[in-house]
Design a protein around this motif. Sequence first.
Motif, mmCIF file in Angstrom:
data_model
loop_
_atom_site.group_PDB
_atom_site.id
_atom_site.type_symbol
_atom_site.label_atom_id
_atom_site.label_comp_id
_atom_site.label_asym_id
_atom_site.label_seq_id
_atom_site.Cartn_x
_atom_site.Cartn_y
_atom_site.Cartn_z
ATOM 1 N N ALA A 148 9.444 12.037 -7.327
ATOM 2 C CA ALA A 148 9.422 10.704 -6.715
ATOM 3 C C ALA A 148 8.064 10.443 -6.085
ATOM 4 N N ARG A 149 7.677 9.202 -6.086
ATOM 5 C CA ARG A 149 6.411 8.826 -5.446
ATOM 6 C C ARG A 149 6.594 8.759 -3.935
ATOM 7 N N GLU A 150 5.561 9.178 -3.251
ATOM 8 C CA GLU A 150 5.558 9.127 -1.801
ATOM 9 C C GLU A 150 4.294 8.434 -1.317
ATOM 10 N N MET A 203 3.833 15.383 -9.887
ATOM 11 C CA MET A 203 4.546 15.405 -11.155
ATOM 12 C C MET A 203 3.973 16.461 -12.098
ATOM 13 N N THR A 241 0.310 5.201 -3.228
ATOM 14 C CA THR A 241 1.352 6.223 -3.330
ATOM 15 C C THR A 241 0.826 7.402 -4.134
ATOM 16 N N GLU A 242 1.589 8.489 -4.113
ATOM 17 C CA GLU A 242 1.214 9.666 -4.893
ATOM 18 C C GLU A 242 2.457 10.333 -5.426
ATOM 19 N N SER A 243 2.288 11.206 -6.417
ATOM 20 C CA SER A 243 3.410 11.910 -7.018
ATOM 21 C C SER A 243 2.987 13.319 -7.395
#
Length: 396
Positions: free
Chosen positions: A145-147, A227, A223-225
Amino acid sequence: MAKTFTDEDDALLAELGIEVEAKRHVSRTPREERIIAGFEEIQKFVTKHGRVPQHGEDRDIFERLYAVRLDRIRDQAECRELVVLLDSQGLLSGAYQETTGPDLDSLDDDALLAELGVEITAPAITELTHVRSTAEKKAADEVAARERCDDFATFKPLFEQVQKELNSGMRETRPFEMKAEIEKGRFFIVSGQKAYVAEKGETNINDQGRTDARLRVIFDNGTESNMLMRSLQRALNKDEAGRRITDPSAGPLFSDQTMEGDEASGTIYVLRSKSDHPVVAANRELIHKISVTNLSVEKRIAGAHLQPTFLMANVEVVATYDLYNINRTKLENLIHRIFEPARLDIEIMDRFGRPVTPREWFLVPMYAIKDAVEKIKDGSISGFVYDPKQAQLTKR
């Protein structure tokens, strides 16, 4: 000779239940084909996003491109006539109705949370329909999930610089092709947002025997992820508008770096003027014309004394650099932007006595020009600007 069907043949085929379709051969010009292809791209955007493309700085570059293209097709009668039969969405008339979301009041709790993008992570233990398979759990782990990116201030200037370089032509967007393109420091466009690979963990082998790695990906919306590399790969492949953003390199510049199959595309040439204009005479060793041509330099400067762009005087060729596989216009614009602070402001009279202000002459020492060419060659030029006071390129 190709056999043609007669009326009797057609009737016989009809009796057998075979439909005879008359083929129409429509001949279109390359321009018409481009217009149709461009309109179909707009239709795909509308189908995917449920709205027509819009203008605005907050829109991604492709949506703005589609918005301009749609405006032009609407404004030009010949373009409208060309695509009107394809316009099943009512884009030409403006009758298209944007897709509306569901009636939130009619949704149950689970559906409402899903609509808001909130994952239901704690279902009741008795609800076996919500139990995920092992494959689903792995997929959920891959797509992190992106935060909120707490240190986005560090990355924001990078995104701004990349956009400037896209606008100037130093960078381009190209279709994403393979996983090997995903490396630390690379930029991509996915789901309409720029994505920057800030970190790449150790490469490992997954259960399917394929290489993978954990990434820290920063998005231009702050935002960041965290992944997996293969997750980013799938997202780019799934997105029709998914792109990679090229590095800010102008490509091979010099003839001793060419390979078989490379195509010559021009020459950078640097000139000094033999004009007796007081400003030129006083600074002859520093005043240079920097341009790009697809002709031989000898042909380009022929009759220089009759052309305002050459200050109505003969010239001396100081340096040349052969170009291969490169856009001449973009490169010339890039060089001129670099040395813009030192552009020579001089007015001369052409042979008809009219005042002219040439725009390709700069008060720049030759060593600074050579330095700029080297930095364009190795792709580092985006980190430098020309400082007239120091008479050299300095880091931004």
